[in-house]
Design a protein around this motif. Structure first.
Motif, PDB file in Angstrom:
ATOM      1  N   GLU A 128      -7.345  -2.522  12.694  1.00 47.64           N
ATOM      2  CA  GLU A 128      -8.128  -2.538  11.227  1.00 47.64           C
ATOM      3  C   GLU A 128      -7.793  -1.588  11.224  1.00 47.64           C
ATOM      4  O   GLU A 128      -7.401  -1.149   9.829  1.00 47.64           O
ATOM      5  CB  GLU A 128      -9.579  -2.873  11.503  1.00 47.64           C
ATOM      6  CG  GLU A 128      -9.252  -4.543  11.824  1.00 47.64           C
ATOM      7  CD  GLU A 128     -10.558  -4.917  11.758  1.00 47.64           C
ATOM      8  OE1 GLU A 128     -11.601  -4.433  11.790  1.00 47.64           O
ATOM      9  OE2 GLU A 128     -11.390  -6.604  11.903  1.00 47.64           O
ATOM     10  N   GLU A 131      -4.286  -0.322  10.084  1.00 51.00           N
ATOM     11  CA  GLU A 131      -3.929  -0.678   8.861  1.00 51.00           C
ATOM     12  C   GLU A 131      -4.830   0.016   6.969  1.00 51.00           C
ATOM     13  O   GLU A 131      -4.508   0.206   6.484  1.00 51.00           O
ATOM     14  CB  GLU A 131      -4.601  -2.625   8.703  1.00 51.00           C
ATOM     15  CG  GLU A 131      -3.434  -3.374   8.595  1.00 51.00           C
ATOM     16  CD  GLU A 131      -4.122  -4.609   9.548  1.00 51.00           C
ATOM     17  OE1 GLU A 131      -5.110  -5.192   8.158  1.00 51.00           O
ATOM     18  OE2 GLU A 131      -3.498  -5.843   9.389  1.00 51.00           O
ATOM     19  N   ALA A 132      -5.656   0.172   7.567  1.00 46.57           N
ATOM     20  CA  ALA A 132      -7.154   1.204   6.399  1.00 46.57           C
ATOM     21  C   ALA A 132      -6.100   2.460   6.467  1.00 46.57           C
ATOM     22  O   ALA A 132      -6.168   3.448   4.997  1.00 46.57           O
ATOM     23  CB  ALA A 132      -8.342   1.347   7.564  1.00 46.57           C
ATOM     24  N   ALA A 135      -3.149   1.411   4.202  1.00 50.10           N
ATOM     25  CA  ALA A 135      -3.906   1.475   1.965  1.00 50.10           C
ATOM     26  C   ALA A 135      -3.797   3.425   2.050  1.00 50.10           C
ATOM     27  O   ALA A 135      -3.651   3.474   1.024  1.00 50.10           O
ATOM     28  CB  ALA A 135      -4.811   0.687   2.991  1.00 50.10           C
ATOM     29  N   PHE A 136      -4.289   3.569   2.708  1.00 54.40           N
ATOM     30  CA  PHE A 136      -5.015   5.326   2.338  1.00 54.40           C
ATOM     31  C   PHE A 136      -3.735   5.811   2.030  1.00 54.40           C
ATOM     32  O   PHE A 136      -3.625   6.430   0.984  1.00 54.40           O
ATOM     33  CB  PHE A 136      -5.798   6.044   3.330  1.00 54.40           C
ATOM     34  CG  PHE A 136      -5.952   7.692   3.204  1.00 54.40           C
ATOM     35  CD1 PHE A 136      -6.934   7.420   1.918  1.00 54.40           C
ATOM     36  CD2 PHE A 136      -5.838   8.484   3.528  1.00 54.40           C
ATOM     37  CE1 PHE A 136      -7.723   8.498   1.590  1.00 54.40           C
ATOM     38  CE2 PHE A 136      -5.723   9.381   2.977  1.00 54.40           C
ATOM     39  CZ  PHE A 136      -6.390   9.657   2.656  1.00 54.40           C
ATOM     40  N   ARG A 138      -1.082   4.652   1.291  1.00 56.06           N
ATOM     41  CA  ARG A 138      -0.081   4.282   0.086  1.00 56.06           C
ATOM     42  C   ARG A 138      -0.649   4.352  -1.371  1.00 56.06           C
ATOM     43  O   ARG A 138      -0.252   4.744  -2.147  1.00 56.06           O
ATOM     44  CB  ARG A 138      -0.151   2.889  -0.270  1.00 56.06           C
ATOM     45  CG  ARG A 138       1.067   2.392   1.206  1.00 56.06           C
ATOM     46  CD  ARG A 138       0.682   0.593   1.331  1.00 56.06           C
ATOM     47  NE  ARG A 138       1.738  -0.131   2.459  1.00 56.06           N
ATOM     48  CZ  ARG A 138       1.712  -1.339   2.575  1.00 56.06           C
ATOM     49  NH1 ARG A 138       0.681  -1.553   2.343  1.00 56.06           N
ATOM     50  NH2 ARG A 138       2.951  -1.157   3.906  1.00 56.06           N
ATOM     51  N   ILE A 139      -1.455   5.040  -1.105  1.00 58.08           N
ATOM     52  CA  ILE A 139      -3.028   5.540  -2.314  1.00 58.08           C
ATOM     53  C   ILE A 139      -2.634   7.106  -2.425  1.00 58.08           C
ATOM     54  O   ILE A 139      -2.107   7.203  -3.517  1.00 58.08           O
ATOM     55  CB  ILE A 139      -3.866   5.762  -1.798  1.00 58.08           C
ATOM     56  CG1 ILE A 139      -4.998   3.530  -2.376  1.00 58.08           C
ATOM     57  CG2 ILE A 139      -4.755   5.962  -3.419  1.00 58.08           C
ATOM     58  CD1 ILE A 139      -6.019   3.251  -2.258  1.00 58.08           C
ATOM     59  N   VAL A 165       3.498   7.224   4.865  1.00 61.73           N
ATOM     60  CA  VAL A 165       3.170   5.959   5.347  1.00 61.73           C
ATOM     61  C   VAL A 165       3.972   5.164   5.357  1.00 61.73           C
ATOM     62  O   VAL A 165       3.640   4.372   5.962  1.00 61.73           O
ATOM     63  CB  VAL A 165       3.678   6.052   2.990  1.00 61.73           C
ATOM     64  CG1 VAL A 165       4.009   3.937   3.444  1.00 61.73           C
ATOM     65  CG2 VAL A 165       2.745   6.357   2.069  1.00 61.73           C
TER      66      VAL A 165
END
Length: 403
Positions: A128, A131-132, A135-136, A138-139, A165
C-alpha cells in the motif's frame, strides 16, 4: 614188584598223552587263522572323473521391476506363475499420504502460521505504501510535464519526475511480489497442519508396466503399502529358458573348460538331465561353509542340452546337483578305491595270490571316488582286498567272506 612197574609205565604213558593233548590244543589255539575279507577285481573299461556339488537353477534373464517413485503402492493383482505380456500394467502407485504430526511439531507449525500471517500483513502494508508513493510520483510527473510545457520547469526537473515514477513503480512491483511470497509461505504452513485422514487420496498416479513378456517369478511386495523409490515390486522371467549355476571350489573350477558335459540330477523323481558348460566366470568370491570354513568359490554356468519338455518340472531357483566331467577314458585299468591305502608315502594294495595277501605298490592316476586309474602295478583280472584292516598283513592267509 611187577605191579609197581606196570603202574609206573601206565602213569608215564598217561602224562605223555596229556602233554601231547595240551600241546595240540596250544598249537590249534595259537595257529594263525585266515582273515575274513571282501575281494574286488581289477578290470578294464571306461572311467569318468567329475566334479560334483550343489547348484541351483535360474531363469536366464530375470527382470526386477522396481518402483520409479516413492508413494503408496496399491495391492498387486498378479500372482507368482501368471503370464504377463510386455506393457501390461502390473502395479499402480499413488501419492504418499500425509504424515502424522506430534504435539510439539504442531505447536511449532502453528507458530509458523502466525508468523507467516504477520509477514503477509506487513508485506501488504508495504505494498500500500509503495502504491501510494507511485500515485504521488505520477501526479508530480504530470504537474512537471505541464510546467515544462509552459517553459516554467526545466528539463532536469522533468527527467527527475519521470525517474521518480519509474522508481516508485519498481518499488510497487517489488512489494507486490513480496505479498505473493508471503502468501505462498502462509499456504505452505497451513498445509502442514492437515491431518492424514483429511488429506485427499486423489491426484496423479504412476503405473508400472511389465518390461518383457514372461511369467511372474516372485511378487516381492504384494500388499498395499508405502514404498520408497527403487524398492523392488516383482520379478519377471521365462522359467522355460533356464540355466544352472554351480558354485564350485576354485581348485575344481580350474579343471573345467567351456563345453564340458555335465549331468544334472537330484532335482526330483525323474532321470538325470544333460547339460553343457557355457561359462566359467573369471571372478572368484569368498563363501563360508556350513561348518564355518572359508572357501574360495567360482560360479560355473551350465546350459541344458535336453529339450524343454524334459525340464518342465524344474523352475526358477530349484536346488539340484551338478556333476561336470573333467576327464574321461575309454579303456582304463581300474581298481576299486576301497582297496587303496598309503604305505610309506605310496599307494599300495593287498593282492590275493594262492589264498594269501601280497603287498603290492601301485601307481594311481585319475580317481572318481569309486574307481581309480592304475598306471602300473596291477593288471586286469587280479583280485585285491577291499577295506583292508590291521589284521591283513603281507603273506597272511585269507578267506573270502561269503556273499
Amino acid at each position: 614188584m611187577k605191579i609197581s612197574r606196570f603202574n609206573l609205565k601206565f602213569r608215564t604213558l598217561f602224562w605223555v598223552a596229556v602233554a601231547l593233548a595240551l600241546a595240540a590244543l596250544l598249537v590249534f589255539a595259537f595257529r594263525p587263522r585266515p582273515v575274513l575279507v571282501d575281494l574286488g577285481e581289477i578290470s578294464r573299461g571306461p572311467l569318468t572323473v567329475s566334479v560334483r556339488d550343489e547348484a541351483r537353477t535360474r531363469a536366464r534373464d530375470v527382470y526386477v521391476v522396481s518402483a520409479p517413485v516413492s508413494g503408496r503402492l496399491l495391492r498387486v493383482g498378479n500372482r507368482a506363475g501368471e503370464r504377463v505380456e510386455a506393457g501390461t500394467v502390473i502395479a499402480i502407485i499413488q501419492p504418499a499420504p500425509a504424515t502424522f504430526v506430534d504435539e510439539r511439531s504442531r505447536l511449532e507449525i502453528q507458530a509458523g502460521v502466525r508468523s507467516a500471517e504477520a509477514a503477509l500483513a506487513l508485506a501488504r502494508a508495504e505494498l500500500e505504501s509503495a502504491e501510494a508513493r507511485l500515485a504521488f510520483a505520477r501526479i508530480e510527473a504530470d504537474r512537471t510535464e505541464t510546467l515544462f510545457a509552459a517553459s516554467v520547469a526545466s528539463q532536469s526537473a522533468l527527467d527527475r519526475a519521470r525517474l521518480d515514477v519509474r522508481t516508485a513503480a519498481a518499488a510497487a512491483g517489488n512489494a507486490r511480489a513480496g505479498v505473493g511470497v508471503r502468501q505462498a509461505a502462509l499456504e505452505a504452513a497451513r498445509v502442514r497442519l492437515i491431518e492424514p485422514a483429511a488429506a485427499s487420496s486423489g491426484g496423479r498416479t504412476v503405473t508400472i508396466r511389465a518390461p518383457v513378456a514372461g511369467r511372474v517369478l516372485r511378487v516381492l511386495q504384494e500388499s498395499e503399502s508405502v514404498i520408497a523409490q527403487g524398492a523392488p515390486v516383482v520379478e519377471i522371467g521365462d522359467p522355460r529358458d533356464l540355466e544352472v549355476v554351480a558354485e564350485l571350489l576354485s581348485s575344481d573350477a580350474a579343471r573345467i573348460v567351456a563345453g564340458a558335459p555335465a549331468v544334472i540330477d537330484a532335482w526330483g523323481d525323474g532321470p538325470p538331465l544333460r547339460g553343457r558348460v557355457r561359462q566359467v566366470e573369471p571372478y572368484g568370491f569368498l563363501k563360508v561353509s556350513a561348518l564355518g570354513v572359508e572357501e574360495q568359490r567360482v560360479r560355473v554356468i551350465i546350459d541344458p542340452v535336453d529339450p524343454p519338455a524334459a525340464w518342465s518340472a524344474v523352475g526358477h531357483g530349484y536346488r539340484v546337483e551338478a556333476a561336470v566331467t573333467v576327464w574321461t577314458g575309454e579303456a582304463v585299468v581300474r581298481v576299486p578305491v576301497a582297496a587303496l591305502f598309503r604305505d610309506r608315502g605310496r599307494w599300495a594294495v593287498f593282492s590275493v595270490e594262492g589264498g594269501r595277501a601280497r603287498l603290492r605298490r601301485v601307481e594311481i592316476g585319475q580317481n572318481n571316488g569309486e574307481l581309480a586309474e592304475v598306471r602300473s602295478g596291477l593288471k586286469p583280472g587280479d583280485r585285491v582286498v577291499l577295506h583292508p584292516g590291521q589284521s591283513v598283513s603281507d603273506g597272511g592267509a585269507l578267506r573270502v567272506r561269503p556273499s
